[in-house]
Write a protein that holds these residues in place. Sequence first.
Motif: not given
Lengths: 567, 137
Positions: A162-171, A184-198
């Motif tokens: 998910f490098d350079q793909i903003p998880l806060g914007d795409v589904t 899913w836990a890995m995905y949530l960890a990437v989202a957190e690192k990107q600063g996306a709101d769960w």
Amino acid sequence: MSQDLKPHAIATFEAERKPSAAEREWEEKTLRPTLEKSGERPADFTTISSYPIRRLYTAADLPDWNPERDLGYPGQPPYTRGIHSTMYRGKLWTMRQFAGFGTAEDTNARFRYLLSQGQTGLSVAFDLPTLMGYDSDHALSEGEVGKCGVAISSLADMEVLFDQIPLGDVTTSMTINSPAAAIWAMYLAVAEKQGADWKKISGTIQNDILKEYIAQKEYIYPPEPSMRLVIDTFEFGAKHTPKFNSISVSGYHIREAGSTAIQELAFTLRDGIEYVEWGMRRGLDVDDFVPRISFFFNAHSDFFEEIAKYRAARRIWYKTMRERFGAKSARAWALRFHTQTAGCSLTAQQPYNNVVRTALQALAAVMGGTQSLHTNSLDEAWALPTEFAATLALRTQQIIAHESGVTNTGDPLGGSYFVEALTDEVERGAWDYIEKIDALGGMVAAIERAYPQREIAEAAYKYQMAVDSKEKIVVGVNNYVSQEKPLDTLQIDETVATRQADRLRKLRADRSNDEVERRLKALRKAAAGTENTMPYLYEAVKAYATLGEICDAMRDVFGIYEEVAVT
Amino acid sequence: MPDKKIRVLIAKPGLDGHDRGAKIIARALRDAGMEVIYTGLRQTPEMIASAAVQEDVDVIGLSILSGAHNTLCPRLMNLLREKGMNDVTVLIGGIIPEADIPALRKAGIAEVFLPGTTTQSIVDFIRNRIVAPAHGL
């Protein structure tokens, strides 16, 4: 179920049918002379599921039909006409092409290309080792790394994916089942690192273990602990990720395994019922967690049968949620679904014909009111799609959306005698199966007795015999055969496995192995008890425990499942 | 002396769980009068070779859709040779790119059946191939 919610009686048999005087006159004066003179083609007038179709549908096929009750309006119960009041005038479906191959870098590049071409959501295909919870360097992974999807062995791979793909914007939709909670836990960890709101991120984990036992067969643990993991994700999701679908209850694979349309519908909805029952037993409120349950259906080649299936699905789910589970929120009543065109309908012969098949199947999904859609690529009977083929598949959806005109109005086929009668019949057929599975003690019990597996194997064999005998025609395969030159297909780089093995070696050297050990120990303890495993999985993936290590920890506690094969 | 039935092992090597094809072939061969043993899912080449020896089969039918055939098939063929099963006919069905077929044949695979093959043509292929007098067919 109350009487008024039962599907009304349908005049299936000629004897019960009461045609009007005008219809009888047509039969006598117009139809009969033609039949006597030239008859009909010696074809088999049945759906692809071998369901018989009448010569003509009229008001006599809808004797008790009450459009206010049975059809209603879009966005209103019983949702026959769709779940949104404006349907595609308000918002088009999400164009979500399933993609994944090679390493995380390879797939990340394909994702970014697809997004640049107007795709509106991501969908991750994982390779078989990942789906089975093995690291890329496990002995059983040999020959399979990066072949059917992308190889993901740890959070490090997920970060690259998910490098350079903003998880806060795409589904993002992830086709992962037995190891779903860990991925899913890995995905949530990437989202957190990107600063996306769960609270705001959205997407879907497939997480549908029941259809794995029934059809797709990518299970690891026995049904009971597997169901517990699913409910752990429901519970965690209801609390932390209110916009994320914690399951996509899937008929797609059931159909691909050879079921009929009615079996696909019935087994999928009965799986849905099973998840709701388990969730309620955990103490979850239906109105809280059911809105995060989404569905996933196949779009096969029989146009009207498929449309009837989607319409019936919404009606059955509404009745089930209201009547059986007492759900009060409209969000729990309304069945949302993703659709994928039928991979099993693609032919290796004359592959360009697949573009046409896929377009028709996609059109059925849209006319059936899907919320998101994947269209298969023309070369997928041979390999994963090339970029050219994947782009053409996406363009197919864009043509339906912007050129065909079918998006101008909600449920364009509503009120058609044929479509309404078929919707009723498909619904009735599905209720029969749902009642049978209830009588067996539910879906887990039915799976243990191999009931759905046997029904599907029987239907698959019958269909193959019908194709072998040319009772069913498959263009380019058993009729209209021609010579052709081979297609250029996507080649998976054979260095993927070694690159993955190198990466894993480096990961194991760089991380704190003590921390990993501690996290896995805590996970084992939680798995052996009754606590929710999600927080423990999250901590383990953040410590860069590999997927194989995590799944092994749970294999130690839960054991593994082996099926008794039905042939 | 009664005819001995042709014995066939239908096997699913690798991690893939798509067993629709394997199950249909198993049933079609059984309906054609053959003795069919289905291994079930996720068999390693070692497990398949051992089952072939133990069941003393004439034919092994492999169903592979995952792209792992180039790794799994040569390994199975070597194991069969090591176990002295030089006469067994090994067939593959599934998703096999045409470019891979020559190498598979060279490894000793008797035939590759691609999508669209009728069950009858597989039955016919096996019957024509297995004509040893001991089998009386």
